[in-house]
Write an enzyme that holds these catalytic residues in place. Structure first.
Site, PDB file in Angstrom:
ATOM      1  N   GLU A 134       0.820  -1.210   0.000  1.00  0.00           N
ATOM      2  CA  GLU A 134       0.000   0.000   0.000  1.00  0.00           C
ATOM      3  C   GLU A 134       0.859   1.267   0.000  1.00  0.00           C
ATOM      4  O   GLU A 134       0.563   2.253   0.682  1.00  0.00           O
ATOM      5  CB  GLU A 134      -0.979  -0.015   1.180  1.00  0.00           C
ATOM      6  CG  GLU A 134      -1.903  -1.233   1.162  1.00  0.00           C
ATOM      7  CD  GLU A 134      -2.997  -1.196   2.224  1.00  0.00           C
ATOM      8  OE1 GLU A 134      -2.972  -0.270   3.055  1.00  0.00           O
ATOM      9  OE2 GLU A 134      -3.872  -2.076   2.215  1.00  0.00           O
ATOM     10  N   GLU A 281      -5.294  -9.315   0.077  1.00  0.00           N
ATOM     11  CA  GLU A 281      -5.788  -9.320   1.463  1.00  0.00           C
ATOM     12  C   GLU A 281      -7.293  -9.132   1.469  1.00  0.00           C
ATOM     13  O   GLU A 281      -7.820  -8.254   0.776  1.00  0.00           O
ATOM     14  CB  GLU A 281      -5.167  -8.182   2.298  1.00  0.00           C
ATOM     15  CG  GLU A 281      -3.726  -8.361   2.679  1.00  0.00           C
ATOM     16  CD  GLU A 281      -3.224  -7.215   3.563  1.00  0.00           C
ATOM     17  OE1 GLU A 281      -4.072  -6.464   4.107  1.00  0.00           O
ATOM     18  OE2 GLU A 281      -2.002  -7.063   3.694  1.00  0.00           O
TER      19      GLU A 281
END
Length: 520
Positions: A134, A281
């Site tokens: 991220e 995820e």
């Protein structure tokens, strides 16, 4: 302007043509994938765990649970060595704190590949490298170094002749996608358009996936009252509760599919249509603090069980039914060393000592993960509903619904506690089991919900309970014994944050999907 938009939406939802208009947008084509890209369910392997298993014990545990894909948040040498010759496929990661060094030096990138990939492959089946985590949304100051790092690592793979076997990508947060709902209007954060264009061109050129971390849990928590819990948990929906994209007329029965399609539409806006989405995820916490009342074992079990079924059913998404994204569940173990909030330490399928937090309800998957192969589900009354509404549903279940309500009569085993919620739950489950647990049989005009937790208590055994089946079997044996001995026959009776507050509407029960947007 807003009134005009809503009026247009009303017309679209009421038109008789929308159930039949599911044509895909032109030009959206996904490249045919190789055999290794058949959809699978993997697990993320966080290590902030007290008394973490030794690498050898960890691998034995993975094999016991028939886990075939794992994602590491680094390139732990001992774990990679232990995974050798196991056929377990691995994603290794470049931690964020190494990104600048690798992006600044081809030699550093080559050394990283040599030490963390080439040294173990092919004995350890490394299938991908996740560069950072991220980066674009959590450390945007490092964004300029992301593509140089990826390109340098790829060049090192080419030099080692591993570029055809090992893919490179970077996991992204869902917040990278702006205006994600309805999916057809989604687009990537325009301040990152330059780096996203470079990334997508690289992924297209190398046949690599776009890695995305997508959490319906956070979407639900940040949009409570707008996003139904059932949609977030993959629960079966009646057609009038499906979410509809007014621009494409595609129907969404769950939040994750809508999030994945929002990514595909965002890629299309940058003229890329041949890159698959890999969900690196997703998950649901099993425990939370007072601010996270929906972080429960039951919801976590329901989400992950239904997620696994969804992937293994290979149903794709409404936009791309021909392509099913593989997913990595976050996560394998509860990381009890994580900082608050409470939920941060409770995303795991297992405790650190390898005992299951709960048994997944995944029929047909054999011994894949710790699961209850009986796949038992129950129907109960929802919490926090007024007694009058529940009483109406209870009356229907015991009347026209022909549920077996004998056990909730005065003096019977399920009469106590004597309240409408308890009685309604028993009647709902009786009807649900009688109807074969088919989708829609636990609706009761929105007051019933499906659960994987057995609601039986004390001497009160619910119709769908395993205890009821055992009791029936035992009683049947007693009857047979009595009959064989010439006795009399005995009969037994067994039942983020960006949306305009208040913009929602129910039109004939259909959820106004365009009236909210997810994380930005």
């Amino acid at each position: 302007m807003e009134n005009s938009k809503l009026f247009t939406l009303f017309i679209l939802l009421f038109t008789s043509l929308w159930p039949f208009c599911k044509a895909l947008p032109e030009g959206v084509v996904i490249k045919v994938q190789q055999e290794r890209d058949e959809p699978y369910v993997g697990v993320n392997l966080g290590t902030d765990v007290s008394n973490f298993l030794s690498p050898a014990d960890l691998v034995s545990f993975l094999k016991l649970q028939k886990i075939t894909h794992v994602r590491l948040y680094d390139a732990d040498a001992e774990i990679l060595e232990a995974l050798a010759n196991t056929k377990i496929r691995v994603i290794v990661s470049v931690p964020n704190n190494q990104l600048i060094a690798i992006g600044s030096s081809n030699a550093t990138a080559a050394t990283w590949i040599s030490r963390n990939v080439a040294a173990y492959y092919p004995d350890t089946l490394i299938i991908a490298i996740a560069v950072g985590d991220e980066v674009l949304t959590t450390i945007p100051s490092s964004a300029p170094m992301l593509m140089p790092a990826i390109e340098s690592l790829y060049s090192a793979l080419v030099a080692s002749n591993l570029h055809n076997e090992i893919k490179i990508s970077t996991p992204n947060s869902a917040s990278l996608v702006l205006d994600p709902f309805p999916p057809s209007q989604a687009f990537f954060n325009q301040s990152l358009s330059s780096v996203m264009s470079q990334l997508l061109q690289f992924l297209s050129r190398t046949g690599s996936p776009l890695m995305m971390n997508l959490y319906p849990y956070y979407v639900f928590m940040q949009n409570k009252g707008v996003v139904p819990l059932e949609n977030a948990l993959f629960k079966p929906l009646t057609p009038n509760k499906e979410m509809v994209d007014p621009n494409t007329l595609l129907h969404y029965t769950n939040v994750l599919d809508a999030m994945v399609d929002s990514v595909y539409f965002s890629m299309k806006n940058l003229n890329v249509s041949d890159v698959m989405v890999l969900v690196t995820e997703t998950g649901w916490p099993s425990k939370g603090d007072s601010k996270e009342p929906y972080a429960t074992i039951d919801n976590s079990d329901t989400f992950n069980s239904n997620l696994i079924k969804h992937v293994l059913d290979r149903s794709g998404t409404p936009l791309h039914p021909e392509v099913t994204s593989s997913v990595y569940i976050y996560e394998l173990f509860n990381e009890d060393l994580r900082s608050p909030p409470v939920s941060e330490a409770n995303w795991g399928l297992f405790y650190g000592n390898s005992t299951p937090v709960y048994l997944l309800h995944v029929s047909g998957s054999g011994t894949f993960l710790a699961n209850d192969t009986t796949n038992r589900t129950y129907c109960v009354a929802m919490d926090d509903l007024d007694a009058k509404t529940l009483q109406t549903a209870l009356d229907w279940a015991c009347g026209p619904g022909r549920a077996n309500c004998s056990e909730i009569q005065p003096g019977e085993s399920c009469y106590q506690p004597n309240n409408v919620k308890n009685h309604a739950s028993y009647a709902f489950d009786s009807y649900y089991q009688k109807e074969g647990m088919v989708p829609g049989s636990c609706d009761f005009k929105g007051v019933g919900m499906i659960t994987t937790s057995d609601p039986s208590h004390g001497a009160c055994i619910f119709p769908g309970s395993k205890k009821a089946a055992n009791r029936t079997s035992s009683q049947s044996q007693q009857v047979n014994s009595t009959q064989s001995s010439g006795g009399s026959v005995v009969r037994f009776i067994d039942h983020q944050s960006k949306f305009d507050s208040g913009l929602r509407t129910f039109l004939g029960g259909a959820f106004c999907f365009v009236c909210y947007s997810f994380l930005t």
